[in-house]
Design a protein around this motif. Structure first.
Motif, PDB file in Angstrom:
ATOM      1  N   GLU A   9       0.835  -1.202   0.000  1.00  0.00           N
ATOM      2  CA  GLU A   9       0.000   0.000   0.000  1.00  0.00           C
ATOM      3  C   GLU A   9       0.871   1.255   0.000  1.00  0.00           C
ATOM      4  O   GLU A   9       0.560   2.230  -0.691  1.00  0.00           O
ATOM      5  N   LEU A  10       1.945   1.217   0.757  1.00  0.00           N
ATOM      6  CA  LEU A  10       2.880   2.347   0.781  1.00  0.00           C
ATOM      7  C   LEU A  10       3.491   2.556  -0.595  1.00  0.00           C
ATOM      8  O   LEU A  10       3.572   3.686  -1.088  1.00  0.00           O
ATOM      9  N   ALA A  11       3.920   1.480  -1.235  1.00  0.00           N
ATOM     10  CA  ALA A  11       4.507   1.578  -2.574  1.00  0.00           C
ATOM     11  C   ALA A  11       3.492   2.162  -3.557  1.00  0.00           C
ATOM     12  O   ALA A  11       3.848   3.008  -4.393  1.00  0.00           O
ATOM     13  N   ASN A  12       2.235   1.746  -3.456  1.00  0.00           N
ATOM     14  CA  ASN A  12       1.193   2.283  -4.337  1.00  0.00           C
ATOM     15  C   ASN A  12       0.993   3.777  -4.096  1.00  0.00           C
ATOM     16  O   ASN A  12       0.831   4.549  -5.048  1.00  0.00           O
ATOM     17  N   ALA A  13       0.995   4.184  -2.825  1.00  0.00           N
ATOM     18  CA  ALA A  13       0.830   5.602  -2.505  1.00  0.00           C
ATOM     19  C   ALA A  13       1.984   6.424  -3.082  1.00  0.00           C
ATOM     20  O   ALA A  13       1.778   7.510  -3.635  1.00  0.00           O
ATOM     21  N   ILE A  14       3.199   5.887  -2.989  1.00  0.00           N
ATOM     22  CA  ILE A  14       4.358   6.586  -3.542  1.00  0.00           C
ATOM     23  C   ILE A  14       4.246   6.672  -5.060  1.00  0.00           C
ATOM     24  O   ILE A  14       4.574   7.704  -5.660  1.00  0.00           O
ATOM     25  N   ASP A  15       3.757   5.608  -5.685  1.00  0.00           N
ATOM     26  CA  ASP A  15       3.549   5.634  -7.137  1.00  0.00           C
ATOM     27  C   ASP A  15       2.560   6.732  -7.525  1.00  0.00           C
ATOM     28  O   ASP A  15       2.769   7.441  -8.517  1.00  0.00           O
ATOM     29  N   HIS A  16       1.492   6.888  -6.749  1.00  0.00           N
ATOM     30  CA  HIS A  16       0.509   7.937  -7.025  1.00  0.00           C
ATOM     31  C   HIS A  16       1.149   9.323  -6.890  1.00  0.00           C
ATOM     32  O   HIS A  16       0.910  10.209  -7.721  1.00  0.00           O
ATOM     33  N   LEU A  17       1.959   9.505  -5.852  1.00  0.00           N
ATOM     34  CA  LEU A  17       2.653  10.780  -5.678  1.00  0.00           C
ATOM     35  C   LEU A  17       3.610  11.041  -6.846  1.00  0.00           C
ATOM     36  O   LEU A  17       3.726  12.173  -7.323  1.00  0.00           O
ATOM     37  N   SER A  18       4.282  10.001  -7.300  1.00  0.00           N
ATOM     38  CA  SER A  18       5.230  10.138  -8.404  1.00  0.00           C
ATOM     39  C   SER A  18       4.544  10.547  -9.698  1.00  0.00           C
ATOM     40  O   SER A  18       5.157  11.211 -10.545  1.00  0.00           O
ATOM     41  N   ALA A  19       3.292  10.159  -9.836  1.00  0.00           N
ATOM     42  CA  ALA A  19       2.545  10.473 -11.064  1.00  0.00           C
ATOM     43  C   ALA A  19       2.089  11.934 -11.091  1.00  0.00           C
ATOM     44  O   ALA A  19       1.748  12.451 -12.154  1.00  0.00           O
ATOM     45  N   GLU A  20       2.085  12.592  -9.925  1.00  0.00           N
ATOM     46  CA  GLU A  20       1.674  13.999  -9.874  1.00  0.00           C
ATOM     47  C   GLU A  20       2.804  14.904 -10.340  1.00  0.00           C
ATOM     48  O   GLU A  20       3.979  14.602 -10.148  1.00  0.00           O
ATOM     49  N   ASP A  21       2.434  16.015 -10.930  1.00  0.00           N
ATOM     50  CA  ASP A  21       3.415  17.041 -11.290  1.00  0.00           C
ATOM     51  C   ASP A  21       3.326  18.143 -10.238  1.00  0.00           C
ATOM     52  O   ASP A  21       2.346  18.887 -10.191  1.00  0.00           O
ATOM     53  N   PRO A  22       4.328  18.243  -9.358  1.00  0.00           N
ATOM     54  CA  PRO A  22       4.263  19.237  -8.290  1.00  0.00           C
ATOM     55  C   PRO A  22       4.083  20.666  -8.798  1.00  0.00           C
ATOM     56  O   PRO A  22       3.513  21.504  -8.093  1.00  0.00           O
ATOM     57  N   SER A  23       4.531  20.944 -10.013  1.00  0.00           N
ATOM     58  CA  SER A  23       4.381  22.303 -10.531  1.00  0.00           C
ATOM     59  C   SER A  23       2.929  22.640 -10.853  1.00  0.00           C
ATOM     60  O   SER A  23       2.587  23.806 -11.025  1.00  0.00           O
ATOM     61  N   ASP A  24       2.062  21.629 -10.909  1.00  0.00           N
ATOM     62  CA  ASP A  24       0.637  21.851 -11.151  1.00  0.00           C
ATOM     63  C   ASP A  24      -0.159  22.074  -9.859  1.00  0.00           C
ATOM     64  O   ASP A  24      -1.337  22.393  -9.908  1.00  0.00           O
ATOM     65  N   ILE A  25       0.480  21.889  -8.719  1.00  0.00           N
ATOM     66  CA  ILE A  25      -0.198  22.004  -7.424  1.00  0.00           C
ATOM     67  C   ILE A  25      -0.092  23.450  -6.940  1.00  0.00           C
ATOM     68  O   ILE A  25       1.014  24.021  -6.913  1.00  0.00           O
ATOM     69  N   PRO A  26      -1.217  24.064  -6.560  1.00  0.00           N
ATOM     70  CA  PRO A  26      -1.165  25.437  -6.036  1.00  0.00           C
ATOM     71  C   PRO A  26      -0.210  25.523  -4.834  1.00  0.00           C
ATOM     72  O   PRO A  26      -0.109  24.587  -4.036  1.00  0.00           O
ATOM     73  N   ARG A  27       0.471  26.657  -4.709  1.00  0.00           N
ATOM     74  CA  ARG A  27       1.506  26.814  -3.670  1.00  0.00           C
ATOM     75  C   ARG A  27       1.014  26.504  -2.260  1.00  0.00           C
ATOM     76  O   ARG A  27       1.712  25.858  -1.490  1.00  0.00           O
TER      77      ARG A  27
END
Length: 59
Positions: A9-27
């Motif tokens: 489950e931890l590995a899956n959560a990290i995979d989901h985080l890896s798929a996000e582009d931090p530059s698209d997240i509001p500050r």
């Protein structure tokens, strides 16, 4: 819970985080996520420490 389920489950959560582009997240949200990620990392380090110091029965 079966052994290893939490790690998967931890590995899956990290995979989901890896798929996000931090530059698209509001500050503001990014700052909240960074605080939460540091909190979760500390919790993970505590679990690593718990498992590092497990001794075999009778030792």
């Amino acid at each position: 819970m079966e052994w290893g389920c939490g790690v998967r489950e931890l590995a899956n959560a990290i995979d989901h985080l890896s798929a996000e582009d931090p530059s698209d997240i509001p500050r503001g949200l990014l700052a909240e996520q960074l605080i939460e990620l540091h909190w979760q990392m500390a919790r993970l380090q505590a679990q690593i420490a718990r498992r590092t110091y497990v001794r075999s029965p009778g030792a």
